[in-house]
Design a protein around this motif. Structure first.
Motif, PDB file in Angstrom:
ATOM      1  N   VAL A  75     177.950   3.879  26.127  1.00 58.21           N
ATOM      2  CA  VAL A  75     179.340   4.222  25.595  1.00 58.21           C
ATOM      3  C   VAL A  75     179.708   3.201  24.611  1.00 58.21           C
ATOM      4  CG1 VAL A  75     180.759   2.440  26.842  1.00 58.21           C
ATOM      5  CG2 VAL A  75     181.763   4.826  26.282  1.00 58.21           C
ATOM      6  N   ARG A  77     177.603   1.933  21.626  1.00 58.59           N
ATOM      7  CA  ARG A  77     176.559   2.873  20.454  1.00 58.59           C
ATOM      8  C   ARG A  77     177.560   4.878  20.838  1.00 58.59           C
ATOM      9  NH1 ARG A  77     172.960   6.907  22.196  1.00 58.59           N
ATOM     10  NH2 ARG A  77     171.475   7.694  20.346  1.00 58.59           N
ATOM     11  N   GLU A  78     178.076   5.449  20.980  1.00 61.41           N
ATOM     12  CA  GLU A  78     178.417   6.353  21.145  1.00 61.41           C
ATOM     13  C   GLU A  78     180.206   5.606  20.764  1.00 61.41           C
ATOM     14  OE1 GLU A  78     180.646   9.904  23.438  1.00 61.41           O
ATOM     15  OE2 GLU A  78     180.725   8.577  24.080  1.00 61.41           O
ATOM     16  N   HIS A  79     180.344   5.250  20.834  1.00 62.11           N
ATOM     17  CA  HIS A  79     182.086   4.700  20.033  1.00 62.11           C
ATOM     18  C   HIS A  79     181.518   4.389  18.591  1.00 62.11           C
ATOM     19  CE1 HIS A  79     185.858   3.386  19.562  1.00 62.11           C
ATOM     20  NE2 HIS A  79     185.879   2.128  19.323  1.00 62.11           N
ATOM     21  N   LEU A  82     181.205   7.641  16.585  1.00 66.33           N
ATOM     22  CA  LEU A  82     182.505   8.215  16.286  1.00 66.33           C
ATOM     23  C   LEU A  82     182.854   7.629  15.442  1.00 66.33           C
ATOM     24  CD1 LEU A  82     183.066   8.926  20.040  1.00 66.33           C
ATOM     25  CD2 LEU A  82     182.102  10.458  18.261  1.00 66.33           C
ATOM     26  N   ARG A  87     180.666  11.888  15.136  1.00 61.54           N
ATOM     27  CA  ARG A  87     179.809  12.173  15.469  1.00 61.54           C
ATOM     28  C   ARG A  87     179.503  11.200  16.591  1.00 61.54           C
ATOM     29  NH1 ARG A  87     174.982  12.014  15.136  1.00 61.54           N
ATOM     30  NH2 ARG A  87     174.605  11.636  13.097  1.00 61.54           N
ATOM     31  N   PRO A  88     179.700  11.562  18.094  1.00 62.36           N
ATOM     32  CA  PRO A  88     178.882  11.394  18.686  1.00 62.36           C
ATOM     33  C   PRO A  88     177.028  11.140  18.922  1.00 62.36           C
ATOM     34  CG  PRO A  88     179.000  13.206  20.059  1.00 62.36           C
ATOM     35  CD  PRO A  88     179.664  13.079  18.461  1.00 62.36           C
ATOM     36  N   ASP A 241     179.823  11.807  32.611  1.00 54.49           N
ATOM     37  CA  ASP A 241     180.726  10.728  31.672  1.00 54.49           C
ATOM     38  C   ASP A 241     178.975  10.475  32.114  1.00 54.49           C
ATOM     39  OD1 ASP A 241     181.603   9.841  30.400  1.00 54.49           O
ATOM     40  OD2 ASP A 241     182.841   8.654  31.556  1.00 54.49           O
ATOM     41  N   PRO A 244     174.405  11.793  28.901  1.00 55.03           N
ATOM     42  CA  PRO A 244     174.728  13.383  28.021  1.00 55.03           C
ATOM     43  C   PRO A 244     173.032  13.944  28.387  1.00 55.03           C
ATOM     44  CG  PRO A 244     174.491  10.981  26.843  1.00 55.03           C
ATOM     45  CD  PRO A 244     174.512  10.924  28.169  1.00 55.03           C
TER      46      PRO A 244
END
Length: 277
Positions: A75, A77-79, A82, A87-88, A241, A244
């Protein structure tokens, strides 16, 4: 400056001594900028600019290296992506990552709604008793639980489809869209499957060449079930969640009569449901 603030915060949380850096006195906690840059294999100047909000947007490859250098969670890394790119990141293809027991419990909480978990390459890896009773997953070996193999290479499954051609075209188009979103790693993993289907199924080969894309989304499905007769269901797909690489698909009986048919199939089948090992 959100990206820079986030990088500084994550950098400050790392125990430098635990990573083998000398236990010398540091002005601030955590890693130094040049240490993060070294771990990420980028220049210290470029990394400093990122923290200062200079130098433009970083590439995805640079963010991946920084995420590794800072030991970010999924999460986090995704942030990072973004903040840095709006983008993710590409999902990480993890065929052997396993499933949380909580996911299975979610499936099992739907006694009259066939539900299953599929991977980026459309392998069905978990399902509930209703899905076992309606779709027969308990009786299939792992390699035959792939949705595409079932549609194109299993004559019994083909006979169950009320409009096989429409179903086949939809499945291939949705699969192609999923692969495009999943990125290069999943596409490479799916190449062998696509090649196998092209060789063994002229129908798949022809549909694959059309290059259509569709969203799995939601819709209705009618089956000609050998034990229950005509069965109508509404389906919806959901993201899992934190995973992915996985998606959940739930089929809800369209009418009370359809729900009664599913319950009767479940009762006749007895215990079942589970995850691929």
């Amino acid at each position: 400056m959100e990206l820079g603030d986030y990088l500084k915060d994550r950098r400050a949380r790392i125990d430098a001594a635990a990573l083998g850096y000398p236990a010398v006195r540091r002005r601030t906690p955590g890693l130094r900028r040049e240490e993060v840059a070294q771990r990420a294999n980028i220049s210290a100047t470029w990394y400093t600019w990122l923290e200062q909000g200079r130098g433009g947007a970083p590439s995805g490859a640079v963010l991946e290296r920084i995420a590794g250098a800072l030991m970010l969670t999924g999460v986090e890394r995704e942030h990072l992506f973004l903040l840095g790119l709006g983008r993710p990141p590409e999902p990480r293809y993890a065929p052997d990552a396993g499933l949380s027991p909580r996911i299975q419990r979610v499936l099992d909480a739907l006694p009259a709604s066939p539900a299953f978990i599929k991977t980026l390459t459309w392998e069905v890896v978990a399902w509930n008793r209703a899905a076992a009773a309606v779709f027969g997953y308990d009786s299939l070996p792992p390699e035959r639980r792939n949705i595409l193999r079932r549609i194109f290479l299993d004559p019994r499954n083909k006979d169950m489809q009320l409009d096989w051609d429409s179903v086949a075209r939809f499945v291939v188009a949705a699969f192609r869209a999923d692969l495009a979103r999943a990125g290069a790693q999943a596409q490479a993993a799916a190449a062998e499957l696509v090649g196998e289907l092209c060789r063994q199924s002229p129908e798949f080969d022809a549909i694959w060449q059309d290059k259509d894309v569709r969203a799995y989304g939601e819709g209705t499905k009618q089956l000609r079930h050998p034990g229950a007769g005509l069965l109508a269901m509404e389906y919806s797909s959901f993201a899992v969640d934190g995973r992915p690489d996985l998606g959940m698909v739930v089929y809800n009986p369209a009418t009370q009569a359809d729900a009664d048919k599913v319950r009767a199939l479940v009762a006749a089948a007895g215990s079942g449901g589970g995850a691929q090992r």
